[in-house]
Write an enzyme that holds these catalytic residues in place. Structure first.
Site, mmCIF file in Angstrom:
data_model
loop_
_atom_site.group_PDB
_atom_site.id
_atom_site.type_symbol
_atom_site.label_atom_id
_atom_site.label_comp_id
_atom_site.label_asym_id
_atom_site.label_seq_id
_atom_site.Cartn_x
_atom_site.Cartn_y
_atom_site.Cartn_z
ATOM 1 N N GLU A 11 -4.421 8.024 7.324
ATOM 2 C CA GLU A 11 -5.304 7.036 6.697
ATOM 3 C C GLU A 11 -5.548 5.884 7.685
ATOM 4 O O GLU A 11 -6.681 5.416 7.853
ATOM 5 C CB GLU A 11 -4.658 6.526 5.396
ATOM 6 C CG GLU A 11 -5.591 5.680 4.560
ATOM 7 C CD GLU A 11 -4.976 5.233 3.232
ATOM 8 O OE1 GLU A 11 -3.812 5.609 2.941
ATOM 9 O OE2 GLU A 11 -5.652 4.500 2.488
ATOM 10 N N HIS A 42 0.825 -1.207 0.000
ATOM 11 C CA HIS A 42 0.000 0.000 0.000
ATOM 12 C C HIS A 42 0.865 1.265 0.000
ATOM 13 O O HIS A 42 0.589 2.243 -0.694
ATOM 14 C CB HIS A 42 -0.915 -0.039 1.227
ATOM 15 C CG HIS A 42 -1.667 1.218 1.470
ATOM 16 N ND1 HIS A 42 -1.262 2.150 2.402
ATOM 17 C CD2 HIS A 42 -2.790 1.723 0.888
ATOM 18 C CE1 HIS A 42 -2.110 3.173 2.389
ATOM 19 N NE2 HIS A 42 -3.045 2.935 1.496
ATOM 20 N N GLU A 73 2.202 1.863 -3.402
ATOM 21 C CA GLU A 73 1.128 2.414 -4.241
ATOM 22 C C GLU A 73 1.093 3.952 -4.110
ATOM 23 O O GLU A 73 1.041 4.678 -5.101
ATOM 24 C CB GLU A 73 -0.215 1.795 -3.816
ATOM 25 C CG GLU A 73 -1.446 2.407 -4.471
ATOM 26 C CD GLU A 73 -2.537 2.720 -3.461
ATOM 27 O OE1 GLU A 73 -2.894 3.903 -3.330
ATOM 28 O OE2 GLU A 73 -3.034 1.779 -2.788
ATOM 29 N N HIS A 74 1.180 4.444 -2.863
ATOM 30 C CA HIS A 74 1.201 5.897 -2.658
ATOM 31 C C HIS A 74 2.419 6.534 -3.327
ATOM 32 O O HIS A 74 2.318 7.595 -3.933
ATOM 33 C CB HIS A 74 1.253 6.217 -1.157
ATOM 34 C CG HIS A 74 -0.088 6.275 -0.501
ATOM 35 N ND1 HIS A 74 -0.537 7.395 0.149
ATOM 36 C CD2 HIS A 74 -1.076 5.357 -0.384
ATOM 37 C CE1 HIS A 74 -1.751 7.163 0.645
ATOM 38 N NE2 HIS A 74 -2.091 5.937 0.345
#
Lengths: 442, 427
Positions: B144, B69, B72-73
């Site tokens: 997040e 994840h 991905e950022h």
């Protein structure tokens, strides 16, 4: 214009007894839908009952007296979806019913999908299960309990709650401050009899819009229109229509509110993350020319990854995962919201207010401006790919007293100049600062 | 250019397939009359891949939780700034998401598809990660993670996975924890990138009103690798077949309790097509047992034990599978007990064939409806692709589905000793 795709346009095909019927013809979807909207004003006296009416109606009708029988019938219609509820658009309260079903081309020959779907939604709306001349008591009792829980569980989704609560606080003493699903404290006095009375008032007097979207045949639509002619009582009721001046809309003077003092509201929960929301008055009506500049303003401030809020609160300062702005066009409001570390509230507030000051001072880069125009164009064009969004667009046009097609909307925003954005920015006033925070924070 | 065409006349759709020399496959599903064009570039790499052997190496690599994840950022950052800015200039909407087993990069646009598509293919193939930008991202992802900590639905979901699994990494939050992401640095990110972002481990799916030749020519032109590569060894700890726990609870700021419960399943040894069959069968069974037309749903609803939020789903991947159902309830334990006794009853009395026939038709109609939306088609396509099947295989699954198979899966899946409950209570 010739290279543009054909528009999903709306045509008004009938208008009688305060009922307007529209079709949106398209065969690009696998499904068709029927949408029925009852319009009324948002007020304390009726809001909770209005919210309860569709919840009771969905429990059963004369032909399918239980929820289970309705569900069985929906499955027979190739897994059709039925839903209903309430929403607010500005200070208009809307009771909505919706059915979506697989279009006839994809089903076995002779299965009259549209006719069956229309009969079902019409039956649910007009022929409730009755007991001693009122709604069935058991259904009302259970749905009162469900509505209570629905209202109370708003707090479960903190992100959405912080946005809605901020706007309600902004309009604390105005109808818009009322939550669409009403008040727990008003449930006590509602019973099968007085709820039924309000239902009859809804049926007989609330203006109605019906949108039929998809690939239904003219013949079927005509039959549906005939049936709708018996919606109102034979004696002729005191029904309003959508042009009724009594109906809340942007024409009312509830629009311009001058803010004398910014209010601070703090609400505490056991949470890890704080939610900071700011409520603004745009002082801009949706049927004015300025509205298109306001759309662009909102895009520059917080309408996407190119926006000042995303770039500065998230990308530069790393304070948040999300930071956005959103308009409530029918009431002239704007909300900014962001999820942040509780200790960073002042820092985040400062950066947000700085972005607003920048636009006011005319500091808008070409990149921000051009990206916003293009993003709006993309988003508007994309609405056409979703049946429900097409319907919602035209519903919104009718409430705002405007008549923009998708192309009109794109054309009018593309003509907005930077100066017009700066001009509209001068009218925007901060009204309320809402902070959802932990119980421990000082 | 060698383009394969498959027509699915029954639902009025066509699939175009092109295979690049690197082993990457690209797919186009045209949607006439749609404004929106939607392109995804996805890798078979998600949150569960935290232990693996890089092709050509001998040693096992173990990486911090949440790194897929995080990567991905970070891919959005390019040498000359954020790639988001470039998409914004074109007015398109870039996005990305990481699931248990995939990382998906995408955009939607209505205009200038070619420029957008080129941008997508380029940035995913060209990471530019600096130590400074890694540190900055820890603040954003930290928020997040905090957001999800306060999300009762997300919590009850992951708590249930924790009840199902003792060691399988599917139980770990996709974004990791504030602690685990603090260990992430530039070097580990590049190692993961170089391992999992080879075209042979990826797929391209485009949906919209487009011509196959022009889409695939761009794939040919902009995919930089030319050779296929050895497979990555993905390692998973041994997982017990029974539950880790049968009940878990947590307190949060909610008004009414929320719950998720479900059956842990074992998909080992199933082919891709068989996973689709299992998935459709369990979904039909869930509808039959607790769907809106079932006696059970209506009993629970009229007793005030469930409300409109009640819903269910089934997830199946190569080495984990589970059903899940839940919503809000004043008494989740009672809901579980009533559901359990109803299922026990079905084991004794058998399932109803008429229910099956009706629900199969309804579920089939709902599948068809997914083809209304370009994003729905793309999401579904990518979510099943790495299982070795494509979405149109569902059509065969529906054709072959039968009551005998439904009964077989009922006995297998709805085994009460595999039923766990997760509750989020008001604080």
């Amino acid at each position: 214009m010739s290279n543009l795709l054909q528009e999903e346009t709306v045509s008004k095909i009938a208008s009688f007894d305060g009922i307007d019927v529209y079709t949106i013809k398209t065969d690009k979807f696998k499904t068709s839908s029927i949408n029925v909207f009852f319009h009324t004003n948002l007020d304390r006296q009726r809001v909770t009952k209005n919210a309860l009416i569709p919840a009771v109606l969905r429990r059963g009708c004369r032909r399918f007296p239980t929820f289970q029988e309705i569900a069985l019938h929906l499955e027979e219609l190739y897994g059709a979806t039925f839903d209903c509820g309430v929403t607010k658009m500005g200070e208009r309260h809307i009771i909505q019913f919706y059915i979506e079903f697989v279009s006839e081309v994809f089903t076995e020959e002779g299965s009259k999908q549209f006719d069956k779907a229309f009969d079902l939604i019409y039956g649910i709306i007009t022929q409730p299960v009755l007991e001693k001349g009122a709604f069935k008591d058991e259904y009302v009792k259970q749905e009162k309990e469900n509505l209570k829980r629905l209202i109370e569980s708003r707090v479960n989704d903190k992100m959405q709650y912080a946005v809605e609560k901020c706007l309600e606080e902004t309009c604390k003493d105005e109808p818009y401050g009322i939550y669409d699903y009403g008040f727990v404290s008003d449930l006590r006095d509602i019973n099968a009899q007085n709820l039924y009375e309000q239902y009859i008032a809804m049926l007989e007097t609330y203006p109605v819009q019906v949108y039929i979207a998809g690939s239904a045949s003219d013949d079927s639509v005509e039959k549906a229109v005939e049936k709708l002619k018996s919606l109102r009582p034979k004696t002729g009721g005191d029904f309003g229509d959508l042009s009724d001046k009594k109906l809340s809309g942007p024409s009312q003077d509830s629009f311009n509110k001058s803010v004398t003092e910014v209010r601070n509201v703090v609400e505490r929960f056991s949470v890890n993350q704080g939610k900071l929301s700011l409520g603004f008055r745009t002082n801009t009506r949706p049927d004015s020319k300025d509205y298109y500049a306001l759309l662009v303003y909102n895009g520059i401030l917080g309408g996407g990854v190119h926006s000042k809020l995303f770039q500065n609160v998230r990308e530069k300062a790393s304070l948040a995962y999300y930071a956005f702005s959103r308009l409530e066009k029918f009431k002239g409001l704007m909300v900014v919201s962001s999820g942040i570390e509780i200790g960073n509230k002042d820092k985040a507030l400062e950066i947000i207010l700085q972005q607003i000051a920048e636009i006011k001072a005319g500091n808008i880069t070409d990149y921000e401006f051009e990206s916003t125009l293009k993003t709006i164009e993309t988003n508007v064009k994309s609405l056409r790919d979703n049946q429900l969004q097409i319907v919602t667009h035209y519903l919104g046009q009718s409430i705002a007293n405007t008549n923009d097609t998708f192309d009109d909307l794109i054309r009018k925003t593309s003509q907005v100049t930077k100066q017009e954005v700066v001009d509209v920015a001068q009218k925007i006033q901060l009204d309320t600062i809402y902070f959802l925070t932990s119980k421990e924070q000082a | 250019m060698d383009i394969k065409t498959v027509k699915y006349d029954k639902i009025g759709e066509t699939l175009y397939i092109y295979e690049h020399k690197s082993g990457l496959k690209a797919f186009l599903i045209p949607k006439k009359g749609y404004s929106k064009k939607y392109a995804t570039f996805a890798t078979h790499y998600g949150s569960i891949n935290n232990e693996f052997i890089v092709p050509g190496e001998e040693n096992v690599t173990r990486v911090p939780d949440g790194i897929a994840h995080f990567l991905e950022h970070k891919l959005f950052e390019q040498k000359d700034g954020s790639v988001m800015d470039k998409f914004s200039k074109l007015g398109s909407n870039p996005n990305a998401y990481t699931s248990f087993s995939q990382t998906v990069y995408l955009f939607s646009c209505t205009d200038k598809f070619d420029e957008n598509f080129q941008l997508l293919l380029n940035y995913v193939q060209n990471p530019y990660i600096t130590e400074e930008s890694v540190e900055k991202e820890k603040g954003i992802i930290g928020q997040e993670i905090r957001m999800y900590e306060d999300d009762p639905n997300w919590r009850s979901f992951f708590n249930l996975l924790g009840a199902f699994y003792k060691s399988h990494p599917v139980k770990i939050d996709i974004a990791g924890t504030i602690e685990s992401i603090s260990q992430i640095n530039r070097e580990i990110l590049y190692k993961c990138y170089n391992t999992f972002y080879h075209p042979s481990n990826m797929v391209i799916c485009v949906v919209g009103d487009l011509e196959p030749e022009s889409v695939f020519e761009q794939v040919e032109k902009y995919i930089e690798h030319s050779e296929s590569r050895d497979e990555i060894k993905r390692l998973f700890p041994d997982e017990i077949s029974s539950l880790n726990k049968d009940y878990v609870e947590q307190s949060l700021a909610v008004s009414t309790p929320l719950f998720q419960m479900g059956f842990k399943d074992d998909p080992k040894g199933l082919s891709g097509f068989e996973t689709l069959e299992r998935e459709v069968a369990v979904k039909i069974l869930l509808e039959m047992i607790m769907g809106k037309s079932s006696a059970l749903y209506n009993e629970l609803y009229s007793q005030g034990l469930i409300n409109n939020t009640f819903d269910f789903d089934y997830t199946i991947e190569e080495n984990y599978a589970f059903s899940m159902f839940g919503g809000e309830s004043p008494d989740p334990v009672k809901v579980r007990d009533i559901i359990s006794s109803k299922i026990e009853e079905f084991h004794k009395t058998g399932l109803n064939r008429e229910d099956y026939e009706r629900i199969r038709k309804a579920v089939n109609g709902k599948f068809l409806r997914r083809f209304n939306s370009v994003e729905n088609i793309s999401h579904l396509f990518v979510s099943v692709y790495f299982r070795g099947v494509n979405i149109f295989d569902y059509l065969d699954v529906y054709d072959k589905m039968n009551f005998e198979y439904i009964n077989e899966i009922f006995s297998k899946h709805f085994n009460l000793s595999n039923l766990a409950l997760s509750v989020v209570k008001p604080a």
